[in-house]
Motif scaffolding. Structure first.
Motif, PDB file in Angstrom:
ATOM      1  N   ARG A 151       0.840  -1.198   0.000  1.00 59.07           N
ATOM      2  CA  ARG A 151       0.000   0.000   0.000  1.00 59.07           C
ATOM      3  C   ARG A 151       0.885   1.262   0.000  1.00 59.07           C
ATOM      4  N   MET A 152       0.512   2.387  -0.707  1.00 58.24           N
ATOM      5  CA  MET A 152       1.249   3.672  -0.752  1.00 58.24           C
ATOM      6  C   MET A 152       0.776   4.544   0.412  1.00 58.24           C
ATOM      7  N   ALA A 181       4.183   3.508  13.543  1.00 60.61           N
ATOM      8  CA  ALA A 181       2.744   3.261  13.564  1.00 60.61           C
ATOM      9  C   ALA A 181       2.164   3.311  12.167  1.00 60.61           C
ATOM     10  N   LEU A 182       2.780   4.109  11.269  1.00 61.39           N
ATOM     11  CA  LEU A 182       2.311   4.184   9.879  1.00 61.39           C
ATOM     12  C   LEU A 182       2.855   3.049   9.032  1.00 61.39           C
ATOM     13  N   GLY A 183       3.637   2.134   9.619  1.00 60.52           N
ATOM     14  CA  GLY A 183       4.133   0.979   8.902  1.00 60.52           C
ATOM     15  C   GLY A 183       5.483   1.179   8.273  1.00 60.52           C
ATOM     16  N   PHE A 184       6.190   2.237   8.632  1.00 62.98           N
ATOM     17  CA  PHE A 184       7.521   2.468   8.068  1.00 62.98           C
ATOM     18  C   PHE A 184       8.580   1.872   8.986  1.00 62.98           C
ATOM     19  N   GLN A 185       9.711   1.650   8.370  1.00 55.60           N
ATOM     20  CA  GLN A 185      10.892   1.300   9.136  1.00 55.60           C
ATOM     21  C   GLN A 185      11.695   2.602   9.374  1.00 55.60           C
ATOM     22  N   VAL A 186      12.137   2.818  10.563  1.00 49.97           N
ATOM     23  CA  VAL A 186      12.804   4.088  10.919  1.00 49.97           C
ATOM     24  C   VAL A 186      14.297   3.840  11.119  1.00 49.97           C
ATOM     25  N   GLU A 228       4.340  10.179  -0.940  1.00 48.56           N
ATOM     26  CA  GLU A 228       3.869   8.801  -0.758  1.00 48.56           C
ATOM     27  C   GLU A 228       4.947   7.801  -1.173  1.00 48.56           C
ATOM     28  N   VAL A 229       5.123   6.861  -0.326  1.00 51.25           N
ATOM     29  CA  VAL A 229       6.077   5.765  -0.591  1.00 51.25           C
ATOM     30  C   VAL A 229       5.398   4.428  -0.201  1.00 51.25           C
ATOM     31  N   PRO A 230       5.916   3.304  -0.689  1.00 52.69           N
ATOM     32  CA  PRO A 230       5.302   2.000  -0.334  1.00 52.69           C
ATOM     33  C   PRO A 230       5.369   1.743   1.170  1.00 52.69           C
ATOM     34  N   GLU A 231       4.280   1.176   1.646  1.00 59.02           N
ATOM     35  CA  GLU A 231       4.220   0.803   3.055  1.00 59.02           C
ATOM     36  C   GLU A 231       5.396  -0.109   3.368  1.00 59.02           C
TER      37      GLU A 231
END
Length: 698
Positions: free
Chosen positions: A638-639, A659-664, A686-689
């Protein structure tokens, strides 16, 4: 009633199973004991055969086959056969134990019985015989001693198969049976059938009604002579007032010619019950005369099996012919006044005949004759004609006058004629066709060879086909009479020619369960062969797919039948196609014999590229051929828009991005002393989840 006598068998254990308690009875073929079956803990009747029978191997083989056959005969009025075997020199039969007494005890204690009681006692006997006749069994030794009456009122007939085994297997030419009840054809050595048992039942019924047997003599051969050459008179001669239907029934059963008797026990049973329901109470409850006492008892006798049937035919001038009182003997034409009176009395007492005009009647009134059935009325009419002819031919005075010289010449002629007859009879029975000879052994020979052997001894032969499991088709199984039996040469010998084993069509076992197939094989007396299991896509597990030999194939009893039984459809392992493209996944599933189904809704999966299989159901395990596997296709990740966290604390930014599904990823400058986000990449796009977001912290 038990006999308390010393006996070596009493108190022993037979075949390590039957504990002998006491002796019950002894007969011409065996001794019967009360025993306890220790295996099943029940009382049984143990019949131990006499040593001369137990030593005959042929007899024991025949007895075993007869016992097995009789054990299959199950009827409430037939004593059941439970077991048969040998214990060393002891050959035995085990039968159902009936606690009570025999019909012989009833006749001995009470003498003549009222018709109601006699017909009620004989009814279950005839019913049991009828069931046996329908199953192909002939008793051959029906007598009161073999009719057992239990204390609870049950009536059963016993000893099926034993007399047949003796007469079929012994080589002595002896016929074992109670001479008082034996049929004429058995005396003459002819084959017995159901009508022979019917004859014995008729003699028993006569004895029950009158308290005496119709034929009596000082030695058994005299009684046998009367069975062959005499006629059983109506019981009403002994019991006046007895219903004509009862007379007719007894004389129908005891007809000298078997063709004139009921065909079997079932035919007799129908007539018996018809008569019982149509007689009046007065006829059924008729009390026998007090003068009629208990009948004399004839025990089992050994009688030559028609080795000379002509000896049972009437001689030219019998010295003491065994005809009942009141009957005129053959050839008797001159009677004195007392004999003429006897003839008139016999004439008057014939039921159904009108009283003739006679000056000696003195005008005495005679009671009306009892009514008759149609068959008895026809017999009475014939007797009427015979008696009138005798009365017309009887002279009124004796032949005492004449020339003495003429009488001397007549006596010389009579003596010469008697000598010629004696010489002819001596040749006939000594060297001619009436000479006795033993039947030679012809088993396992061809028919032509057997006929040649018999012809060489002087016998003529006939043939009859029989089934045999051991002797090949076309060869002789044996003869009737059996080998070693002494008979007259003019008597025919029947050759029993094998037709091979009797074949029966195999039942159809396919389509049913294995248990059903076993039941069908048992019912058809066939054996279960090998059972092979295999997968089948159309049949459920346990269903019979095929049989060998095929259904309908003729086979002998005991033939093993091999079966192929279904294990159900063959299971197929479900292949894993997750991560493959949709086309490749569908091809892999169909190649395994399964059906692929693509779910209509695609899903976002961050680590599965768009167009590839994201999941499948079932994911593993097995399915049967044609089973369905459902595929779910991925729409890719998902984007998600990446918000800016510049100026915010690093811990806060990290938590929100994850929480938004990104890796930090954190990049500290100067050790990140202040913990403030100075820069991030990417930001505000917007980037891929699941993408990596880098934050720079000072």
């Amino acid at each position: 009633m038990q006999e308390h006598v010393s006996d070596p068998v009493a108190g022993t254990l037979v075949d390590n199973r039957y504990a002998v308690i006491s002796r019950l009875a002894r007969g011409g073929m065996s001794t019967v004991y009360l025993a306890v079956d220790q295996r099943l803990d029940r009382e049984v009747a143990l019949k131990v055969l006499h040593p001369h029978l137990a030593a005959d191997e042929n007899f024991l083989g025949r007895l075993g086959r007869e016992a097995k056959a009789a054990a299959r005969l199950s009827h409430p009025h037939v004593v059941g056969v439970l077991d048969q075997g040998n214990d060393g020199t002891t050959a035995y039969l085990v039968m159902e134990y009936i606690k009570g007494h025999t019909l012989r005890d009833v006749i001995r204690d009470r003498g003549a019985l009222p018709p109601r009681l006699a017909l009620a006692l004989i009814d279950p006997v005839v019913e049991g015989l009828g069931a046996a006749h329908a199953a192909g069994f002939i008793h051959r030794d029906v007598k009161p001693e073999n009719v057992l009456i239990a204390d609870d009122g049950r009536i059963k007939i016993g000893d099926f198969g034993l007399a047949r085994a003796v007469t079929s297997s012994t080589s002595t030419g002896a016929l074992i049976g109670t001479v008082a009840y034996i049929s004429p054809e058995l005396v003459l050595g002819k084959p017995a059938d159901a009508r022979s048992d019917v004859y014995s039942v008729g003699i028993m019924l006569y004895e029950m009604l009158t308290g005496r047997q119709p034929f009596e003599g000082e030695v058994p051969i005299q009684v046998a002579y009367q069975h062959v050459n005499g006629t059983v008179g109506p019981p009403s001669d002994q019991v006046p007032g007895l219903a004509g239907e009862v007379d007719e029934l007894v004389q129908w059963c005891t007809a000298n010619d078997p063709e004139n008797r009921p065909v079997d026990g079932n035919a007799l049973l129908q007539e018996l019950r018809h008569i019982r329901t149509h007689l009046t109470d007065a006829e059924l409850d008729l009390l026998p005369p007090a003068a009629v006492g208990p009948a004399s008892q004839h025990h089992t006798e050994v009688l030559a099996r028609a080795s000379n049937p002509t000896t049972l035919l009437p001689p030219s001038r019998p010295a003491a012919p065994p005809y009942p009182p009141g009957h005129l003997t053959p050839g008797q034409h001159t009677v004195d006044e007392g004999q003429a009176h006897t003839a008139r009395v016999a004439y008057h007492q014939r039921p159904g005949l009108a009283l003739p005009d006679d000056d000696d009647s003195d005008g005495e009134w005679s009671p009306p004759p009892p009514r008759l059935g149609k068959r008895a009325q026809r017999r009475a009419d014939k007797e009427d004609e015979k008696l009138r002819a005798v009365a017309a031919a009887t002279p009124v005075r004796t032949l005492r006058e004449g020339n003495p010289r003429r009488r001397g010449v007549l006596w010389v002629l009579v003596l010469i004629l008697a000598a010629l007859l004696a010489t002819g009879a001596g040749w006939f029975f000594g060297m001619g066709p009436g000479a006795a000879a033993a039947v030679p052994a012809v088993a396992n020979k061809t028919v032509a060879q057997a006929q040649q052997v018999l012809s060489g001894v002087g016998f003529r032969s006939t043939t009859s086909d029989v089934f045999d499991d051991e002797v090949p088709s076309g060869l002789v199984v044996g003869s009737e009479p059996a080998a070693g039996t002494e008979i007259r040469k003019f008597q025919p010998v029947s050759l029993l020619v094998s037709k091979g084993p009797q074949l029966f069509p195999l039942p159809n076992l396919t389509g049913g369960t294995l248990d059903q197939a076993k039941s069908s094989l048992n019912a058809a007396q066939m054996a279960l062969g090998t059972v092979a299991e295999k997968f089948d896509e159309d049949a459920e597990a346990g269903i019979v797919l095929s049989q060998d030999p095929a259904a309908g194939t003729p086979a002998r009893h005991g033939t093993p039948v091999a079966l192929a039984v279904s294990k159900g459809p063959q299971p197929i392992a479900v292949p894993s196609v997750i991560g493959k493209s949709e086309d490749d996944a569908v091809a892999a599933i169909e190649a395994a014999g399964l059906t692929a189904r693509v779910a209509p809704d695609e899903v976002f999966v961050r680590n599965v590229p768009e167009g590839d299989v994201a999941s499948q159901s079932p994911a593993n395990g097995t399915l049967t051929r044609g089973g369905t596997v459902t595929l779910t296709i991925s729409k890719g990740p998902r984007m998600v828009n990446v918000p800016s966290y510049i100026g915010k604390q690093a811990s806060e930014a990290r938590k929100a991005l994850e929480a938004l599904g990104f890796q930090v990823r954190v990049n500290n400058i100067l050790g990140g002393f202040f913990g403030t986000v100075r820069d991030q990449s990417p930001v505000d796009r917007e980037v891929p989840e699941g993408s990596v977001v880098t934050i720079t912290v000072v």
